[in-house]
Design a protein around this motif. Structure first.
Motif: not given
Length: 375
Positions: A51-65, A38-49
């Motif tokens: 890592d709850l904090a990273a997933l919460r950061g993703l969830a904060d800015v999207v509508d569906v995960v 995906v890298r280079g094609l779409f916006p990417v947040m760095d984070g391990a699957p």
């Protein structure tokens, strides 16, 4: 339009995001440091699957995960759901990625599966083998794919290595079956409960890895009906939202063909890659539509025959498939994943379509051989 978050940055996320973009859906991907695709094609947040904090950061800015893989721990998914995050598929469905849980629940409900047991020792395996015979199949309940985490053991000596590696953790042991064929069925269930099912396909496995998929009308009507019925039932049992792949074994018992559920995957799956070029709506578009609550698109095949062949990394020095794309015969659709080639690693796939089974299969195999440096 909703914004979709995808956990994992591999080829499934790549193909999902490409179809999402065509629908006008914004995508944000959470990817680990070694994820490629995906890298280079779409916006990417760095984070391990995990890592709850990273997933919460993703969830904060999207509508569906949604998910590219099954590597997110269930307790992390449940924590997101407790936060009010919309995760599709959810934790109840993803609990079935544990093969022991899956086998037990399906057996309880009368869904046909191979004979199995939970084992933790060689003694346990010997008891199972006394009833069902050698060889036996040993599987890690979680995490195995493409033949990894699976051992066919002819005796206790061959089973010992996997028992030792498990270090006291439970394994799944199954009867070893003589298969007539292997099938796969992709079903789609929308968040609004609309459901549809693609035509069953024949899956050609080599060393535990899916090598080819044939959607060519070769499955009998009776067998296809049973396969679709099983896949639909499984999707209902696990509460699927999005794509669900059901991998099926066909065996002959007492002169009759019987279909057994081998494994399921609650996400787009290798057995559905042919749908990109072979069907009116791909599995990836339909997964996006389903998790966002849109009705599925039509799943009919465009041509009578569609054959997908995986492109797999070869021996060291076999080169980069991208350098050989120009040699692929016209008419074959090439999908490369921007992944570093390694022996045994899926780095792409090709799909050929048409009317004659042998001609289409030969064309797809030739294209894959060219990309792999074998032709």
């Amino acid at each position: 339009m909703s914004r979709l978050g995808i956990v994992g940055g591999g080829q499934l996320a790549r193909m999902m995001a490409l179809d999402a973009a065509r629908l006008g859906v914004d995508v944000l991907v959470l990817a680990g440091p070694h994820d490629e695709g995906v890298r280079g094609l779409f916006p990417v947040m760095d984070g391990a699957p995990e890592d709850l904090a990273a997933l919460r950061g993703l969830a904060d800015v999207v509508d569906v995960v949604t998910l590219d893989h099954e590597l997110v721990p269930l307790d992390v998914i449940r924590a997101l759901e407790a936060d009010g995050v919309v995760v599709r598929p959810g934790s109840a469905t993803l609990s079935f990625t544990d093969k022991l849980h899956q086998r037990r629940r399906f057996a309880e409900l009368g869904i046909p599966v191979p004979a199995f047991a939970e084992v933790k020792s060689l003694d346990d395996i010997e008891v199972f083998a006394q009833e069902h015979g050698w060889p036996v199949v040993l599987k890690a309940p979680r995490g195995g794919y493409d033949g990894r985490g699976v051992t066919v053991a002819a005796d206790l000596d061959e089973a010992d290595g996997m028992i030792a590696a498990a270090d006291g953790r439970a394994l799944l042991v199954e009867e070893h079956l003589e298969l007539t064929s292997e099938l796969a069925v992709i079903s789609v269930t929308s968040a609004n409960q609309d459901q549809t099912t693609y035509e069953p396909v024949v899956s050609v496995q080599i060393d535990g890895m899916c090598r080819e998929i044939h959607a060519d009308g070769s499955i009998t009507v009776d067998l296809s009906t049973v396969a679709v019925r099983l896949a639909t039932r499984v999707a209902q049992v696990v509460g699927a939202v999005g794509v669900l792949a059901a991998e099926l074994f066909v065996v002959e018992r007492d002169g009759q063909q019987q279909v057994l559920v081998n494994e399921i995957a609650a996400r787009p799956h290798n057995s559905g890659h042919h749908t990109i070029d072979g069907c009116v709506t791909s599995q990836f578009e339909n997964h996006v539509r389903a998790v966002l609550g849109m009705p599925p698109g039509p799943v009919a095949q465009r041509d009578p025959v569609s054959v997908m062949v995986n492109v797999v990394g070869g021996a060291e020095g076999s080169g980069d498939p991208r350098e050989r794309v120009g040699e692929v015969p016209a008419g074959v659709k090439v999908h490369l994943y921007d992944k570093t080639p390694r022996p045994g690693r899926k780095v792409g796939h090709v799909t050929a379509t048409g009317e004659d089974r042998d001609t289409v299969a030969a064309l797809a195999r030739t294209a894959a051989a060219i990309l792999e440096g074998r032709a």
